[in-house]
Motif scaffolding. Sequence first.
Motif, short mmCIF file in Angstrom:
data_model
loop_
_atom_site.label_atom_id
_atom_site.label_comp_id
_atom_site.label_asym_id
_atom_site.label_seq_id
_atom_site.Cartn_x
_atom_site.Cartn_y
_atom_site.Cartn_z
N UNK A 212 -4.06 14.11 72.21
CA UNK A 212 -5.42 14.63 72.04
C UNK A 212 -5.93 15.15 73.37
N UNK A 213 -6.70 16.24 73.37
CA UNK A 213 -7.35 16.68 74.60
C UNK A 213 -8.33 15.62 75.10
N UNK A 214 -8.58 15.63 76.40
CA UNK A 214 -9.44 14.61 77.00
C UNK A 214 -10.83 14.62 76.38
N UNK A 215 -11.43 15.79 76.22
CA UNK A 215 -12.79 15.88 75.69
C UNK A 215 -12.87 15.51 74.21
N UNK A 216 -11.74 15.49 73.52
CA UNK A 216 -11.75 15.07 72.12
C UNK A 216 -11.93 13.56 71.98
N UNK A 217 -11.61 12.83 73.04
CA UNK A 217 -11.75 11.38 73.02
C UNK A 217 -13.08 10.93 73.60
N UNK A 218 -13.48 11.56 74.71
CA UNK A 218 -14.72 11.16 75.37
C UNK A 218 -15.18 12.29 76.29
N UNK A 219 -16.48 12.47 76.37
CA UNK A 219 -17.03 13.48 77.28
C UNK A 219 -17.63 12.85 78.52
N UNK A 220 -17.50 11.53 78.65
CA UNK A 220 -18.20 10.83 79.72
C UNK A 220 -17.30 10.36 80.86
N UNK A 221 -15.98 10.43 80.70
CA UNK A 221 -15.11 10.00 81.78
C UNK A 221 -15.17 11.00 82.94
N UNK A 222 -14.74 10.55 84.09
CA UNK A 222 -14.72 11.43 85.26
C UNK A 222 -13.83 12.65 85.00
#
Length: 242
Positions: A212-222
């Motif tokens: 999964x793309x990073x932003x598909x999991x969370x938009x709050x990580x660094x």
Amino acid sequence: MRSIAVFSVKGGVGKTALAVNLAHAAASLSKRRTLLWDLDAQGAATWMLRLSPSPKASARKGIAAGALLPLVQATDFAGLDVLAADKSLRNLEKQLADDDRAKRLKKLLKGLDQEYDRIILDCPPGLTELADQVFRAVDLLVVPMLPSPLSGRAFEQMVDHLGHMKDPPPVLPVFTMVDRRKSLHRNTLLAFPDRPAIPYAAAIEDMGTTRLPVLAKSSTTVAARALANLWTQVERALVRPA
């Protein structure tokens, strides 16, 4: 339609992860009709988006025939499609070298401009005939590089190569796998403070497991914030007057 190539002379710099995340950001953050064109025979970008090439299709033959749309697959994400890679791309270099059409890829991209707003190419490493065709075709080169002397040397080689071409695309270098605990990384970032930097992060490493793309999991990580900011810079570069 605007096209972006994620390209590096060297492998192992996080190129495919960057291409996948930028394509997802284009579709999810900017609501662009987006195509990720996987030009690397390893097919890692295709696999990361939970797709596989059709056993009856040949990416190389599609390029030769100028028939790409039948090879396009939808992803699980709205507005994001993939032109999958397959093993036939191993012979693409020879095909392009034997071809008398130095702008074949540019023509193919133009043929997709009614279908998509953004096309992102995940390119294999190396200064090859395919690379030259990509350079002639795209509107922007996004070049991932480690904050290290070897990556810096490879980047300079690419810039020198582009300097011998007519009308090369603008280049956006991006530091990847940045570990600010390392003095070399900190010092390199200080020397180039205007370059975007994507951290070495578990959220990016996990893409190999979650697919999964990073932003598909969370938009709050660094890492997610850094990738979103990078996409903003890419969009600005694409709409900036020449």
